[in-house]
Write an enzyme that holds these catalytic residues in place. Structure first.
Site, PDB file in Angstrom:
ATOM      1  N   GLY A  72       0.755  -1.257  -0.003  1.00 35.27           N
ATOM      2  CA  GLY A  72       0.056   0.089   0.018  1.00 35.27           C
ATOM      3  C   GLY A  72       0.902   1.330  -0.043  1.00 35.27           C
ATOM      4  N   SER A  73       1.951   1.395   0.722  1.00 38.73           N
ATOM      5  CA  SER A  73       2.721   2.669   1.025  1.00 38.73           C
ATOM      6  C   SER A  73       3.483   2.763  -0.560  1.00 38.73           C
ATOM      7  CB  SER A  73       3.949   2.304   1.973  1.00 38.73           C
ATOM      8  OG  SER A  73       3.331   2.483   3.183  1.00 38.73           O
ATOM      9  N   ASN A 153      -7.033   3.799   9.493  1.00 40.01           N
ATOM     10  CA  ASN A 153      -6.566   2.603   9.820  1.00 40.01           C
ATOM     11  C   ASN A 153      -6.330   2.403  11.534  1.00 40.01           C
ATOM     12  OD1 ASN A 153      -4.600   5.058   9.127  1.00 40.01           O
ATOM     13  ND2 ASN A 153      -3.069   3.832  10.275  1.00 40.01           N
ATOM     14  N   GLN A 181      -7.431  -0.535   4.547  1.00 39.31           N
ATOM     15  CA  GLN A 181      -8.108  -1.251   5.217  1.00 39.31           C
ATOM     16  C   GLN A 181      -9.670  -1.259   4.914  1.00 39.31           C
ATOM     17  OE1 GLN A 181      -7.178  -1.762   8.585  1.00 39.31           O
ATOM     18  NE2 GLN A 181      -5.189  -0.893   8.431  1.00 39.31           N
ATOM     19  N   SER A 201      -3.247  -3.415   0.004  1.00 41.09           N
ATOM     20  CA  SER A 201      -2.385  -4.379   0.223  1.00 41.09           C
ATOM     21  C   SER A 201      -2.973  -5.548   0.758  1.00 41.09           C
ATOM     22  CB  SER A 201      -1.439  -3.676   1.498  1.00 41.09           C
ATOM     23  OG  SER A 201      -0.323  -4.468   1.746  1.00 41.09           O
ATOM     24  N   THR A 239      10.980  -8.317 -12.188  1.00 39.31           N
ATOM     25  CA  THR A 239      10.276  -9.645 -12.089  1.00 39.31           C
ATOM     26  C   THR A 239       9.342  -9.700 -11.287  1.00 39.31           C
ATOM     27  OG1 THR A 239      12.353 -10.531 -13.028  1.00 39.31           O
ATOM     28  CG2 THR A 239      10.536 -12.031 -12.153  1.00 39.31           C
ATOM     29  N   CYS A 326       2.360   0.979  12.399  1.00 32.69           N
ATOM     30  CA  CYS A 326       3.626   1.366  11.532  1.00 32.69           C
ATOM     31  C   CYS A 326       4.446   2.596  12.094  1.00 32.69           C
ATOM     32  CB  CYS A 326       3.213   2.217  10.266  1.00 32.69           C
ATOM     33  SG  CYS A 326       2.299   1.090   9.264  1.00 32.69           S
TER      34      CYS A 326
END
Length: 395
Positions: A72-73, A153, A181, A201, A239, A326
């Protein structure tokens, strides 16, 4: 320890059995490079393509609008910086966001401010909700982007995304939402809701860590994220993480196939936990009581220090959070709780409990059994509690 309760699913979730089963062959048999022409490579490509379609179906998007990222970041950074730099070429250097976004958004907008962009940070008020009329009033001729999270979040409040999308479409402004979320917890249709870009995410919905998605509506030519190869239609070289992508595809399909049933069960558990916890003296619920994620409970207890609360819960087998995972190493109070008007002393005493499919009514029973006694014990140890109960309260 009587019981183990994992109640920090907003931080991360355990991988589901079906997700793990889908990932293992990618390490053992289906290990080819999706860019290769031989059979094992093409098998890997089919796995990636199937996951891309699963994500697209879950969001109401087209597969070619789905770009796999590391999480997500990264998706937030790509959407926000990419759009900002794209629109700056047209003289538009104004961005609108909210005061309680995830730091993946707030730190990105702060970095753009250093480049000369101007950012408006909308209030989220006492209930943790953006007011659409305030957002519309903040729009300018040079507004390049609106980025508002789908669901917070920490306090779980669900924003009026469809209304925001309609306002942005009306004014011709691009709209991004951090839905990390929200995906799998609420129904999402990017076309109907006017969402131009969306971040998600895998590890928030029982998928693996290290893989996410940026939904990018067709026709938005933001700059490439990584140069060096043709992967992700040339926009993000490298990749592909085939195993992670396979896991994400299964995770999002599982989550979105039972949203209503799961939401009903988790909402009932959530509301019972809130009702029981609010019987504790000088406690409060943070965020709107209804417009919130089904499994999110965020409480504050006056006279309590959050880290001590977490440690004592852990001693009783309960995993929880006092804010965003986080930034758990920080002693500063949560920016989210400050943004809804909580004083520093109360924000320090916050507790986030977040449920998923794997939680049960027995977990709620155990939390309500353990939590009051822990709060009482910590207050008995606090040098401030006597002053608080004598009327020197921050409430």
């Amino acid at each position: 320890m009587k019981r183990f309760v994992y109640a920090d699913n907003a931080a991360t979730t355990p991988v589901s059995p079906a997700v793990l089963e889908a990932m293992l062959p990618c390490y053992k048999e289906n290990y080819g490079n999706p860019s290769s022409l031989y059979g094992v490579g093409q098998a890997a490509k089919k796995t990636v393509d199937a996951a891309r379609k699963a994500v697209a179906d879950a969001l109401g998007a087209f597969p070619e609008e789905i770009y796999f990222t590391s999480g997500g970041s990264e998706s937030d950074n790509w959407a926000i910086k990419g759009t900002a730099h794209l629109m700056a070429q047209k003289g538009k250097k104004h961005i609108i966001t909210s005061k309680f976004e995830h730091h993946a958004v707030l730190h990105t907008t702060a970095a753009l401010e250093k480049e000369g962009f101007e950012v408006t940070y909308l209030d989220v008020h006492h209930d943790g909700l953006v007011r659409p009329e305030e957002l519309e009033a903040a729009l300018r001729e040079d507004t390049a982007l609106v980025t508002i999270m789908y669901a917070n979040n920490e306090i779980g409040t669900i924003q009026p995304i469809s209304e925001i999308g309609a306002i942005c479409k009306k004014h011709g402004v691009l709209f991004h939402t951090d839905a990390v979320q929200a995906v799998g917890n609420v129904p999402i249709d990017v076309k109907k809701q006017g969402i131009d870009m969306l971040s998600l995410s895998a590890h928030k919905l029982h998928g693996p860590k290290g893989v996410g998605v940026l939904y990018l509506r067709k026709g938005i030519p933001i700059p490439n994220l990584i140069e060096g190869g043709a992967q992700e239609r040339g926009r993000r070289a490298g990749t592909e993480n085939v195993a992670g992508i396979a896991g994400l595809g299964v995770a999002i399909r599982e989550a979105c196939s039972s949203i209503e049933e799961r939401a009903a069960r988790l909402t009932a558990m959530r509301d019972r936990l809130i009702a029981g916890a609010l019987k504790i003296d000088r406690s409060r619920l943070n965020g709107d009581p209804v417009k919130r994620l089904p499994g999110n409970v965020n409480l504050s207890f006056e006279g309590i220090e959050g880290e001590s609360l977490l440690l004592m819960l852990d001693m009783n087998g309960i995993c929880a959070s006092s804010g965003s995972a986080c930034t758990s190493g920080s002693l500063d109070p949560s920016h989210v709780l400050l943004s809804i008007g909580l004083p520093h002393a109360v924000a320090h005493g916050s507790l986030r409990l977040s449920f998923s499919d794997q939680n049960s009514e027995e977990d709620v029973d155990y939390l309500l059994e353990v939590l009051p006694s822990i709060v009482d014990r910590l207050r008995a140890m606090s040098p401030l509690w006597e002053d608080i109960i004598k009327g020197k309260t921050v409430y």
